[in-house]
Design a protein around this motif. Structure first.
Motif, PDB file in Angstrom:
ATOM      1  N   TYR B 164     -11.888   1.491   9.095  1.00 17.72           N
ATOM      2  CA  TYR B 164     -10.462   1.736   9.314  1.00 17.72           C
ATOM      3  C   TYR B 164     -10.019   3.074   8.724  1.00 17.72           C
ATOM      4  CZ  TYR B 164      -9.879  -3.163  10.749  1.00 17.72           C
ATOM      5  OH  TYR B 164      -9.941  -4.370  11.383  1.00 17.72           O
ATOM      6  N   LYS B 167      -7.572   5.706  10.318  1.00 14.26           N
ATOM      7  CA  LYS B 167      -6.896   5.072  11.445  1.00 14.26           C
ATOM      8  C   LYS B 167      -5.552   4.547  10.958  1.00 14.26           C
ATOM      9  CE  LYS B 167     -11.032   3.912  13.948  1.00 14.26           C
ATOM     10  NZ  LYS B 167     -12.136   2.993  14.012  1.00 14.26           N
ATOM     11  N   THR B 168      -4.642   4.313  11.866  1.00 16.12           N
ATOM     12  CA  THR B 168      -3.361   3.723  11.473  1.00 16.12           C
ATOM     13  C   THR B 168      -3.601   2.255  11.149  1.00 16.12           C
ATOM     14  OG1 THR B 168      -2.310   5.201  13.028  1.00 16.12           O
ATOM     15  CG2 THR B 168      -0.952   3.428  12.127  1.00 16.12           C
ATOM     16  N   VAL B 169      -3.379   1.937   9.884  1.00 19.94           N
ATOM     17  CA  VAL B 169      -3.706   0.591   9.424  1.00 19.94           C
ATOM     18  C   VAL B 169      -2.462  -0.283   9.416  1.00 19.94           C
ATOM     19  CG1 VAL B 169      -4.490  -0.719   7.424  1.00 19.94           C
ATOM     20  CG2 VAL B 169      -5.717   1.330   8.116  1.00 19.94           C
ATOM     21  N   THR B 170      -2.554  -1.422  10.068  1.00 21.34           N
ATOM     22  CA  THR B 170      -1.434  -2.369  10.069  1.00 21.34           C
ATOM     23  C   THR B 170      -1.500  -3.215   8.798  1.00 21.34           C
ATOM     24  OG1 THR B 170      -2.724  -4.102  11.121  1.00 21.34           O
ATOM     25  CG2 THR B 170      -1.600  -2.541  12.590  1.00 21.34           C
ATOM     26  N   PRO B 171      -0.388  -3.841   8.407  1.00 24.25           N
ATOM     27  CA  PRO B 171      -0.421  -4.742   7.246  1.00 24.25           C
ATOM     28  C   PRO B 171      -1.493  -5.827   7.381  1.00 24.25           C
ATOM     29  CG  PRO B 171       1.852  -4.263   7.826  1.00 24.25           C
ATOM     30  CD  PRO B 171       1.000  -3.629   8.892  1.00 24.25           C
ATOM     31  N   ASP B 172      -1.726  -6.319   8.614  1.00 24.74           N
ATOM     32  CA  ASP B 172      -2.754  -7.343   8.820  1.00 24.74           C
ATOM     33  C   ASP B 172      -4.153  -6.836   8.476  1.00 24.74           C
ATOM     34  OD1 ASP B 172      -1.019  -9.254   9.589  1.00 24.74           O
ATOM     35  OD2 ASP B 172      -1.629  -9.312  11.706  1.00 24.74           O
ATOM     36  N   MET B 173      -4.440  -5.598   8.924  1.00 22.27           N
ATOM     37  CA  MET B 173      -5.758  -5.014   8.647  1.00 22.27           C
ATOM     38  C   MET B 173      -5.934  -4.817   7.142  1.00 22.27           C
ATOM     39  SD  MET B 173      -5.478  -2.421  11.851  1.00 22.27           S
ATOM     40  CE  MET B 173      -6.798  -1.227  11.619  1.00 22.27           C
ATOM     41  N   ALA B 247      -6.888   3.099   3.650  1.00 23.35           N
ATOM     42  CA  ALA B 247      -5.769   2.183   3.797  1.00 23.35           C
ATOM     43  C   ALA B 247      -5.475   1.563   2.431  1.00 23.35           C
ATOM     44  CB  ALA B 247      -6.155   1.094   4.775  1.00 23.35           C
ATOM     45  N   VAL B 252       0.917   2.089   2.635  1.00 24.47           N
ATOM     46  CA  VAL B 252       1.622   1.283   3.635  1.00 24.47           C
ATOM     47  C   VAL B 252       3.015   0.863   3.138  1.00 24.47           C
ATOM     48  CG1 VAL B 252       1.584  -0.897   4.945  1.00 24.47           C
ATOM     49  CG2 VAL B 252      -0.498   0.497   4.746  1.00 24.47           C
ATOM     50  N   TYR B 253       3.117   0.460   1.838  1.00 24.76           N
ATOM     51  CA  TYR B 253       4.380  -0.098   1.339  1.00 24.76           C
ATOM     52  C   TYR B 253       5.126   0.801   0.356  1.00 24.76           C
ATOM     53  CZ  TYR B 253       2.679  -4.529   3.298  1.00 24.76           C
ATOM     54  OH  TYR B 253       2.231  -5.504   4.129  1.00 24.76           O
TER      55      TYR B 253
END
Lengths: 297, 297
Positions: B164, B167-173, B247, B252-253
């Motif tokens: 990952y 890459k654009t990492v989603t919260p799920d990933m 990631a 992310v947050y």
């Protein structure tokens, strides 16, 4: 004593081993797809399934049903496959081909190959716990597996092999490498089978020596095939040991002496089997020993 | 409830864990000297021994003597150390320093580092079989260890982390990575301890959630320390996650939300412990949870 044909014998056992391995490699949301693909690529790339077959043959030789111990057979092959993936890495033997296909790191990249090997190592121990056998015997089998594959077994042999490259290798060093790198994991299924059969200490000792003897013969054949085999049949480049300055039986003893050593070790192994009192079907193990001394790949 | 001090608690348990590990790393003729040196270099490089301490604290929380299970504590640390050695490799995170010292491959070369990791992985399973406990419980503990460290556990997390990157990492990933890469091996000692104590399914489930909660808090703290920590205290370079496009919770947050998440997960973990009926000393586990949420390295 009935006649024995490895290919036929393997056809029966190999299918069960493959199905068992497949079960542990079922994709699920916790098992990343790419990791699964990389592992399956190497596990199902062919191969003789020698270590699983040796375990199952030992059990059947003792007259014990082998099906409940298929997870241990899968574990042996997972460990063998991990060792091939890591041995092929650029930092190790730097091989591009294995069994006629690109090696794992050439196909998927180094990080994926390292992780596939690590995953297979852990998966071997995850699989073996599923054997249906008394827990105290299972623990002894797990101990064997961990010893044979570990820092005093296969990893010790690979370390010695790497660090003796391009050095003058004595017969003692050569013996250390092959006993640990190859023979330990060939003796392990014999010992594990004997433990599962609750064999006497004497029988376990005889089968251990049988395992080390055919393991040594197997490795000497490997060294011989590197020199006298052909690439197509081997599925990998031959004559690489010399280029690399690898310590081999052929480089230390020559071709003729090495051939004699294969025959001598095989005959010694077969003579040991006769003394294992509990065996109902010694012909399975004798057949495998003979088959290994005649192989061309 | 008595007060709890991790450093004091660790001082008592850490010594026993170190002695146990030392026993498995005694040099002998089957254990190549260089391999032994490479492994000892990483195993005894310091570290909080968090996973062993969590196992021993769980056992003591249940009022069970922990000494007979020291080999399982050593096994957890061997697995953790292998994961650090392999994660630092050039093909993975390519780190030069760890705990203020050169990483294994920088000091000894890549082949030696790969083999040291492989050897530690096998040694973990060799050690755990020596636990003095009923064989059927031991097999369940071995299963936990293999699951948590394997293709559906830690290796899955590391694979996802590697692939990952950038890459654009989603919260799920992100959740998948941290749950598998870090939290699984932090929940494992809790589960193993509960199994050894023959705890109820309900208690095992509560302790599993406790483990995942403090594991997640631990990883978010790691991400925070990479941004707000200082190199000297950490013993490795900070601010490398961003360079690498890793990631992280912070990316992310953000910092403030991440800090809140640590506190929230810690409070949640502590609230769960109150419901584990069999615990005689819940303060050990509560103390560790609090300690982890305040650490600076």
């Amino acid at each position: 004593m009935t006649s024995f044909n490895y290919d036929e014998y393997y056809k029966n056992l190999g299918d069960s081993v493959n199905k068992t391995m497949d079960k542990y490699l079922t994709p699920d949301p916790n098992f990343p797809e790419l990791l699964n693909e990389v592992i399956r690529y190497s596990v199902f790339a062919g191969g003789k399934r020698l270590r699983p077959v040796l375990l199952l043959a030992t059990l059947e030789a003792f007259g014990i049903e082998s099906t409940p111990l298929l997870p241990a057979a899968a574990a042996l092959e997972f460990l063998h496959t991990y060792s091939l993936i890591h041995d092929d890495l650029p930092a190790m033997d730097n091989d591009d081909y294995r069994r006629g296909k690109l090696t794992s790191h050439k196909r998927f990249g180094e990080a994926a190959a390292i992780l596939a090997g690590d995953g297979l190592l852990a998966l071997a121990f995850r699989a073996i716990v599923d054997c249906l056998i008394e827990p105290d015997l299972l623990i002894l089998m797990i101990k064997e597996l961990a010893e044979a594959s570990g820092v005093r077994g296969m990893v010790a042999g690979q370390m010695a092999d790497m660090y003796y490259e391009h050095k003058t290798v004595t017969p003692d060093m050569l013996e250390f490498i092959h006993e640990h790198k190859t023979a330990a994991m060939i003796a392990a299924p014999l010992r594990m089978g004997a433990i599962a059969a609750s064999a006497s200490d004497e029988s376990i000792a005889l089968l251990t020596e049988f395992g080390y003897s055919i393991g040594l013969a197997f490795q000497v054949m490997d060294d011989l095939l590197d020199v006298i085999g052909n690439d197509q049949e081997l599925g990998k480049r031959s004559r690489v040991d010399e280029e690399r300055g690898k310590a081999t039986y052929v480089s230390v003893y020559g071709i003729e002496e090495s051939k004699k050593l294969v025959d001598k070790q095989t005959a010694h192994a077969i003579s040991l089997i006769q003394h294992v009192k509990e065996l109902e079907h010694p012909e399975y193990l004798i057949g495998i020993a003979k088959y290994l001394s005649k192989r061309s790949q």
